[in-house]
Structure formats: structure tokens, C-alpha cells
Design an enzyme around this catalytic site. Structure first.
Site, PDB file in Angstrom:
ATOM      1  N   HIS A 220      52.026  61.141  74.145  1.00 57.23           N
ATOM      2  CA  HIS A 220      52.718  60.130  73.330  1.00 57.23           C
ATOM      3  C   HIS A 220      52.773  58.850  74.173  1.00 57.23           C
ATOM      4  O   HIS A 220      53.374  58.838  75.243  1.00 57.23           O
ATOM      5  CB  HIS A 220      54.131  60.624  73.002  1.00 57.23           C
ATOM      6  CG  HIS A 220      54.963  59.633  72.240  1.00 57.23           C
ATOM      7  ND1 HIS A 220      54.874  59.462  70.880  1.00 57.23           N
ATOM      8  CD2 HIS A 220      55.907  58.742  72.658  1.00 57.23           C
ATOM      9  CE1 HIS A 220      55.733  58.520  70.483  1.00 57.23           C
ATOM     10  NE2 HIS A 220      56.362  58.066  71.550  1.00 57.23           N
TER      11      HIS A 220
ATOM     12  N   SER B  91      49.972  60.328  69.927  1.00 53.77           N
ATOM     13  CA  SER B  91      50.800  59.412  69.130  1.00 53.77           C
ATOM     14  C   SER B  91      51.133  58.163  69.938  1.00 53.77           C
ATOM     15  O   SER B  91      51.012  58.153  71.162  1.00 53.77           O
ATOM     16  CB  SER B  91      52.077  60.129  68.682  1.00 53.77           C
ATOM     17  OG  SER B  91      52.718  60.724  69.790  1.00 53.77           O
TER      18      SER B  91
ATOM     19  N   GLU C 155      53.885  54.734  70.269  1.00 50.43           N
ATOM     20  CA  GLU C 155      55.215  54.209  69.926  1.00 50.43           C
ATOM     21  C   GLU C 155      55.249  52.681  69.985  1.00 50.43           C
ATOM     22  O   GLU C 155      54.693  52.081  70.902  1.00 50.43           O
ATOM     23  CB  GLU C 155      56.221  54.794  70.930  1.00 50.43           C
ATOM     24  CG  GLU C 155      57.638  54.339  70.747  1.00 50.43           C
ATOM     25  CD  GLU C 155      58.585  55.078  71.675  1.00 50.43           C
ATOM     26  OE1 GLU C 155      58.517  56.329  71.767  1.00 50.43           O
ATOM     27  OE2 GLU C 155      59.398  54.404  72.333  1.00 50.43           O
TER      28      GLU C 155
END
Ligand code: FAD
Length: 278
Positions: free
Chosen positions: A256, A6, A8
Site C-alpha cells: 500500500h 493500492s 493512498e
């Protein structure tokens, strides 16, 4: 199963920043992340901007995950935001306490992230997949590592489905944290947060504030490059790729990335570790 992956973003402050983010996001989308998340300014300072970026990401067909912090907010404020997320069919969020910023006098009604997670569960049941924050090198305000770990375990037991860590450059801190959390009954995935190395002086200042350690060997080596940004960049890519590789090979459930709204470093790091992600 493939590891989770993922990315951000933070909500841009200007129309130019928003356009730039759209372009960077399109490049990052080619890497097929599981989701894009968007940070939330404590006290609600980015409430609209965060939601706008989340709507854009969802409209582009990606899983959009807002961060939500409770500091400075009332239960009623949070209730409204949860309802807005549900209306927009948002199914996952990152629940945080946030930090008091200068000028904020009111802590709000929920004191810690565990209370926010409990509140979200009480209000919305299982609608949201909830991620929380974890600190392998300990939260800077923690009374002690033992206390911080117990607080983390309590937060997870309040109803979190997953955790994402603060960034770190020392893989052992992460593995030790996960082992110790498991001994307290934590079974949810704890995904390492990865910060590519771009502007080193800014990273060093930020790391001091958020309690992430830049190891001496890394700091010294980067300082030795002086103003040679190309060498700093190349070395940073090598070090962070090696960190990601080691994390995945030793069982981390995903990665992430803190993108700082830029695609280039993440793209290069993922190209280097593509074999480990498959
Ligand atoms: P908590 O879990 O509440 O912990 C904060 C401190 O309080 C710790 O020292 C903990 O040991 C202690 N503590 C926890 N629970 C209790 C309790 N019940 N009683 C007593 N002490 C307790 N900040 C933003 O403003 N916006 C963002 O979008 C954002 N995104 C982030 C994403 C990730 C993945 C991470 C790792 C951090 C993010 N942050 C963000 C930063 C975060 O808000 C700060 O680190 C903040 O200081 C702590 O938030 P928390 O949710 O970890 O708090």
C-alpha cells in the site's frame, strides 16, 4: 494470486491541488492498482473533501476506499457517513481512531478503532470490507509492545478483513509483527504501507511524530548527499524498491503506497519490482 497493490491520497485543499491530483491519479491508474484510498482529517475536518475525491475516483471507474476516523465524532455522525457511503455504493473502507488535533476538545463517543469497527459491523453487517491500521514499530502512544499487539488483535477480532501498516524501512519489524500477531490468532492479510522517500527533512519530522523509525544507515547516507536532491531521490528509489522486493519475496500479501499525491516515485519503484509483482 497477484499481491494486492493500492495507493493512498490526501484530499487537496485547493482547486489547483485537486486538478494536480486528477492528473497524478491518471498516471497512477495506468499501473492498475486494486484501489485508491483517501485519508480523512480527524474530527471530520476533511469530510466533504474526502468524499468529493472518493466520488471522483469511483466515477473514473476505480475502486474508491475512504478512510474514516472516529475521534471527535458521535455515533450519529458516523451513521450518516456510513449511509452516504452505502448510497454511493462504496464497499470498502479504512477504519481508524485518528489523532486529536489542536483545538479539538471532544474525544467523541468511540474511543478506539476497535469500537469503530464493532459499530460499523453492527450498523451495516457485511456491507463493507474493513481495513484497519497496524504498527510494526508500535504505535507512539502504546503502553507497551505487548499491549499494542493485543489491542491490534482485539481490533481485528472486532470484524476487520485486512490491515495496512504504518510505513517502515526495516522489513524485519514487519515480519516479526506479523508472526506475533498470528500467534494471537490474527489471520487477515497485513499489507505493508510503503512511503517513497521524497522530501527527506519533512519525512524525518513526520517519522518522529508517528513513531516510524528511519534507520541510522539510511539517515546518514541521505544526509551525506546534502542538497543533491537528484542523488537523494535515486538512493531513495533504490532503497524502497529493495524493501518492496524483499517484502513480496518473503510473503507479504501486497503493498500500500503513501503517494503524497505524487505519481513519479511510485511509478519508478513499481517499474523496478515489476517481476516480483507478477
Ligand atoms: P487504535 O487502534 O485505536 O490505537 C490507538 C492507540 O490506542 C494504540 O496505542 C493502541 O495500542 C491503543 N488502543 C487501541 N485499542 C485500545 C483499547 N480498546 N483500549 C485501550 N487502548 C487501546 N489518521 C487520520 O486522521 N486520518 C487518516 O485517514 C489516517 N489514515 C491512516 C492509514 C493507515 C494505514 C495508518 C497506519 C494510519 C492512519 N492514520 C490516519 C493515523 C491514525 O489515525 C493514528 O495513527 C492514530 O493515532 C491511531 O489510529 P488507530 O486506528 O491505529 O487507533
Amino acid at each position: 494470486m497477484n499481491p494486492d497493490f493500492s495507493i493512498e491520497f490526501f484530499p487537496p485543499q485547493t482547486p489547483e491541488g485537486a486538478e494536480k491530483l486528477k492528473a497524478e491519479r491518471a498516471l497512477l491508474a495506468r499501473l492498475n492498482p486494486d484501489f485508491f484510498s483517501v485519508t480523512y482529517g480527524a474530527g471530520g475536518s476533511t469530510r466533504e473533501r474526502t468524499f468529493n475525491v472518493i466520488r471522483e475516483i469511483a466515477a473514473e471507474g476505480h475502486l474508491a476506499v475512504p478512510h474514516l476516523s472516529c475521534i471527535g465524532a458521535s455515533r450519529a455522525d458516523i451513521r450518516v457517513m456510513l449511509a452516504d457511503f452505502k448510497t454511493a455504493n462504496i464497499r470498502r473502507l479504512v477504519a481508524l481512531r485518528g489523532d486529536l488535533s489542536s483545538g479539538m476538545a471532544d474525544m467523541g463517543e468511540l474511543r478506539h478503532a476497535n469500537e469503530l469497527v464493532e459499530f460499523i459491523r453492527a450498523e451495516t453487517g457485511d456491507w463493507f470490507h474493513i481495513d484497519v491500521a497496524a504498527y510494526p514499530e508500535w504505535h507512539p502512544q502504546a503502553k507497551s509492545p505487548v499491549d499494542d499487539l493485543q489491542n491490534f488483535a482485539r481490533k481485528v477480532k472486532s470484524g476487520a478483513d485486512g490491515a495496512i501498516t504504518q510505513y517502515f524501512y526495516n522489513a524485519d519489524a514487519y515480519f516479526r509483527f506479523v508472526d506475533e500477531a498470528q500467534k494471537l490468532g490474527v489471520t487477515i492479510p497485513v499489507v505493508p504501507g510503503i512511503m517513497p522517500i521524497n522530501n527527506f527533512s519533512r519525512l524525518a519530522r513526520f517519522s518522529d511524530a508517528c513513531g516510524a523509525e528511519i534507520p541510522r544507515w539510511l539517515r546518514k547516507k541521505i544526509e551525506s548527499y546534502g542538497d543533491d536532491t537528484a542523488s537523494i531521490r535515486a538512493y531513495g528509489i533504490e532503497v524502497v524498491s529493495e524493501l518492496c522486493r524483499r517484502l513480496l519475496q518473503s510473503g507479504a500479501p501486497g503493498l500500500h503506497f503513501y503517494s503524497m499525491n505524487q505519481s513519479a516515485l511510485i511509478t519508478q519503484i513499481l517499474a523496478r519490482i515489476s517481476g516480483d509483482r507478477a
